[in-house]
Design an enzyme around this catalytic site. Sequence first.
Site, mmCIF file in Angstrom:
data_model
loop_
_atom_site.group_PDB
_atom_site.id
_atom_site.type_symbol
_atom_site.label_atom_id
_atom_site.label_comp_id
_atom_site.label_asym_id
_atom_site.label_seq_id
_atom_site.Cartn_x
_atom_site.Cartn_y
_atom_site.Cartn_z
ATOM 1 N N GLU A 41 0.839 -1.202 0.000
ATOM 2 C CA GLU A 41 0.000 0.000 0.000
ATOM 3 C C GLU A 41 0.876 1.255 0.000
ATOM 4 O O GLU A 41 1.898 1.319 0.694
ATOM 5 C CB GLU A 41 -0.883 -0.038 1.255
ATOM 6 N N LYS A 110 -9.414 2.733 -2.276
ATOM 7 C CA LYS A 110 -9.745 2.089 -1.005
ATOM 8 C C LYS A 110 -11.100 2.561 -0.493
ATOM 9 O O LYS A 110 -11.346 3.768 -0.392
ATOM 10 C CB LYS A 110 -8.645 2.390 0.017
ATOM 11 N N CYS A 144 -5.623 -3.325 1.940
ATOM 12 C CA CYS A 144 -5.451 -3.435 3.387
ATOM 13 C C CYS A 144 -6.763 -3.682 4.139
ATOM 14 O O CYS A 144 -7.333 -4.763 4.067
ATOM 15 C CB CYS A 144 -4.727 -2.193 3.896
#
Length: 262
Positions: A41, A110, A144
């Site tokens: 990330e 995200k 994540c």
Amino acid sequence: MRTALLQSSGRPGSVVENLKVLDEAADRAAAAGAGLLVTPEMFLTGYAIGDDVARLAEPADGDCADAVAGTAARHGIAIAYGYPERSGGTVHNAVQLISADGGRLANYRKTHLFGCFERDHFTEGGQPVVQAELNGLTVGLLICYDVEFPENVRAHALAGTDLLVVPTAQMHPFQFVAESMIPVRAFENQMYIAYVNRVGREGEFEFVGLSTLAGPDGIARARAGRAEELVFADADPVALAASREANPYLRDRRPGLYGSLV
């Protein structure tokens, strides 16, 4: 498809140096026969860089994307890389997938932001499933914290994702996600998951490494340690098809019972 997992925090704050690290990793990965290289990330800029997130953010088709595309084409390997994406007046925590000939295949923002740092610096994305076809596999993208929500991964399973690519910045004391949750997610959704982490201390965070590629049988095909490392594992469509035939989770679902979940 042989997949290379680049466990590294690069050089936080220096895009130029991180592009060099990426180029070196792409060279090694391609030489080892990998068809895909995955970074952690926010790899291009660093994660815990404060207000530099906004300063270093670029559009999905910006100069950094061009540089990564050049690296991919030069070494003949697809690359999925984490970076801060600027879109108008907003900044997203993003991952972009570049093909081995340098084409832009997919870009994901995200959707589930973790903690005050991310909520202060990013705008959440709104598209839950982003996919692309690569070397005979349907590749999906999450980042994540996204993978810790079972709904996200199940949505990918129902959409046909074969290999779920998850750049991450997993920190202490949550290493159980890499050790336990990722193999379970892979098994319960009958897919491969490439979970690729940062490593070492960065600002207030201590990243734990432990990058892994888990298979649909819940077994880690590759697992890194706690240092910078490039590890490899195969995502095999033939083995995946056999596993899906033998494990009926998706066939045995009863969606009519699950309305309360949403």
